[in-house]
Design a protein around this motif. Structure first.
Motif, mmCIF file in Angstrom:
data_model
loop_
_atom_site.group_PDB
_atom_site.id
_atom_site.type_symbol
_atom_site.label_atom_id
_atom_site.label_comp_id
_atom_site.label_asym_id
_atom_site.label_seq_id
_atom_site.Cartn_x
_atom_site.Cartn_y
_atom_site.Cartn_z
ATOM 1 N N ARG A 126 37.623 30.726 30.567
ATOM 2 C CA ARG A 126 37.529 32.189 30.546
ATOM 3 C C ARG A 126 38.298 32.680 29.322
ATOM 4 O O ARG A 126 39.132 31.981 28.777
ATOM 5 C CB ARG A 126 38.101 32.781 31.817
ATOM 6 N N GLY A 127 38.044 33.914 28.911
ATOM 7 C CA GLY A 127 38.592 34.447 27.672
ATOM 8 C C GLY A 127 40.104 34.486 27.577
ATOM 9 O O GLY A 127 40.662 34.363 26.495
ATOM 10 N N SER A 128 40.772 34.664 28.712
ATOM 11 C CA SER A 128 42.236 34.755 28.689
ATOM 12 C C SER A 128 42.792 34.327 30.043
ATOM 13 O O SER A 128 42.065 34.273 31.039
ATOM 14 C CB SER A 128 42.673 36.196 28.394
ATOM 15 N N VAL A 129 44.085 34.076 30.067
ATOM 16 C CA VAL A 129 44.758 33.752 31.330
ATOM 17 C C VAL A 129 44.636 34.932 32.286
ATOM 18 O O VAL A 129 44.420 34.750 33.480
ATOM 19 C CB VAL A 129 46.233 33.356 31.092
ATOM 20 N N ASN A 130 44.722 36.164 31.763
ATOM 21 C CA ASN A 130 44.565 37.349 32.627
ATOM 22 C C ASN A 130 43.193 37.360 33.293
ATOM 23 O O ASN A 130 43.068 37.725 34.463
ATOM 24 C CB ASN A 130 44.794 38.639 31.841
ATOM 25 N N ASP A 131 42.142 36.970 32.550
ATOM 26 C CA ASP A 131 40.799 36.883 33.148
ATOM 27 C C ASP A 131 40.786 35.854 34.275
ATOM 28 O O ASP A 131 40.175 36.067 35.321
ATOM 29 C CB ASP A 131 39.754 36.486 32.102
ATOM 30 N N MET A 132 41.454 34.740 34.058
ATOM 31 C CA MET A 132 41.514 33.680 35.075
ATOM 32 C C MET A 132 42.220 34.181 36.330
ATOM 33 O O MET A 132 41.767 33.934 37.448
ATOM 34 C CB MET A 132 42.233 32.450 34.514
ATOM 35 N N LEU A 133 43.325 34.885 36.141
ATOM 36 C CA LEU A 133 44.086 35.401 37.282
ATOM 37 C C LEU A 133 43.290 36.469 38.031
ATOM 38 O O LEU A 133 43.312 36.507 39.261
ATOM 39 C CB LEU A 133 45.438 35.950 36.817
ATOM 40 N N ARG A 134 42.583 37.314 37.292
ATOM 41 C CA ARG A 134 41.738 38.334 37.936
ATOM 42 C C ARG A 134 40.699 37.653 38.832
ATOM 43 O O ARG A 134 40.483 38.061 39.968
ATOM 44 C CB ARG A 134 41.047 39.189 36.875
ATOM 45 N N GLU A 135 40.060 36.613 38.345
ATOM 46 C CA GLU A 135 39.046 35.908 39.134
ATOM 47 C C GLU A 135 39.668 35.234 40.356
ATOM 48 O O GLU A 135 39.074 35.205 41.425
ATOM 49 C CB GLU A 135 38.308 34.873 38.277
ATOM 50 N N LEU A 136 40.866 34.703 40.199
ATOM 51 C CA LEU A 136 41.537 34.031 41.312
ATOM 52 C C LEU A 136 41.910 35.026 42.415
ATOM 53 O O LEU A 136 41.923 34.676 43.593
ATOM 54 C CB LEU A 136 42.786 33.301 40.798
ATOM 55 N N ARG A 137 42.179 36.264 42.036
ATOM 56 C CA ARG A 137 42.545 37.297 43.022
ATOM 57 C C ARG A 137 41.341 37.807 43.806
ATOM 58 O O ARG A 137 41.503 38.397 44.863
ATOM 59 C CB ARG A 137 43.194 38.487 42.322
ATOM 60 N N ARG A 138 40.136 37.628 43.276
ATOM 61 C CA ARG A 138 38.936 38.150 43.952
ATOM 62 C C ARG A 138 38.711 37.430 45.260
ATOM 63 O O ARG A 138 38.809 36.206 45.315
ATOM 64 C CB ARG A 138 37.700 37.919 43.090
ATOM 65 N N PRO A 139 38.379 38.184 46.298
ATOM 66 C CA PRO A 139 38.028 37.510 47.544
ATOM 67 C C PRO A 139 36.727 36.729 47.342
ATOM 68 O O PRO A 139 35.824 37.182 46.637
ATOM 69 C CB PRO A 139 37.838 38.644 48.544
ATOM 70 N N GLU A 140 36.687 35.587 47.902
ATOM 71 C CA GLU A 140 35.510 34.705 47.796
ATOM 72 C C GLU A 140 34.318 35.385 48.451
ATOM 73 O O GLU A 140 34.410 35.851 49.567
ATOM 74 C CB GLU A 140 35.814 33.414 48.527
ATOM 75 N N THR A 141 33.207 35.463 47.746
ATOM 76 C CA THR A 141 32.024 36.078 48.336
ATOM 77 C C THR A 141 31.186 35.078 49.108
ATOM 78 O O THR A 141 30.390 35.441 49.935
ATOM 79 C CB THR A 141 31.138 36.718 47.241
ATOM 80 N N GLN A 142 31.379 33.810 48.819
ATOM 81 C CA GLN A 142 30.644 32.807 49.606
ATOM 82 C C GLN A 142 31.630 32.125 50.536
ATOM 83 O O GLN A 142 32.656 31.646 50.128
ATOM 84 C CB GLN A 142 29.968 31.784 48.683
ATOM 85 N N GLY A 143 31.322 32.096 51.789
ATOM 86 C CA GLY A 143 32.213 31.464 52.756
ATOM 87 C C GLY A 143 31.898 29.986 52.884
ATOM 88 O O GLY A 143 30.885 29.512 52.421
ATOM 89 N N TYR A 144 32.809 29.284 53.500
ATOM 90 C CA TYR A 144 32.583 27.853 53.749
ATOM 91 C C TYR A 144 32.107 27.668 55.164
ATOM 92 O O TYR A 144 32.364 28.402 56.041
ATOM 93 C CB TYR A 144 33.873 27.055 53.517
#
Length: 144
Positions: A126-144
């Motif tokens: 991803r473009g930056s560490v901030n982008d990576m952290l933003r994605e990690l904070r997102r709730p997963e839209t696909q469940g297991y």
């Protein structure tokens, strides 16, 4: 045939494992059948000029004081990962002759999840560490 050949990729010098704190961990979404939980310390994530994303990931069980951590790198371009060092309560131990392995290796489910959920966008970091952290904070839209 072209006279141009892409230069062979070479890994940059790997810095020593960074300090991590369990209190800062951002949890990875893992399949419910896994009893171990995993989190990454956001302050340890770096994107190196060679395209390798390095970080410290911690494995733990709820209610346990045992901490195991791994200092790893992911190459999004080749879908590979490498473990540079392991941490137990007594400190870091370097992994001798560490080699790049396929990220879909069944022994690295947490690495595959971290790459998919946060670190990589296709075959690039991803473009930056901030982008990576933003994605990690997102709730997963696909469940297991």
């Amino acid at each position: 045939m072209s006279n141009y050949e892409a230069p062979e990729w070479k890994e940059a010098e790997v810095p020593p494992p960074p300090q991590f704190e369990v209190g800062r961990l951002m949890a990875l979404e893992m399949p419910p059948y896994m009893s171990l939980k995993f989190g990454v310390d956001p302050k340890t994530i770096t994107i190196a000029p060679d395209g390798v994303v390095r970080y410290v990931v911690v494995a733990y069980r709820d209610g346990s004081d045992t901490v195991n951590a791994f200092y790893e790198g992911v190459r999004c371009s080749s879908e590979e990962y490498k473990t540079y060092a392991r941490y137990t309560g007594s400190g870091w131990s370097t992994v001798p002759a560490s080699e790049w392995k396929r990220i879909d290796d069944r022994n690295s489910i947490y690495t595959a999840e971290l790459a998919r959920q946060s670190l990589c966008q296709g075959h690039a970091p991803r473009g930056s560490v901030n982008d990576m952290l933003r994605e990690l904070r997102r709730p997963e839209t696909q469940g297991y």
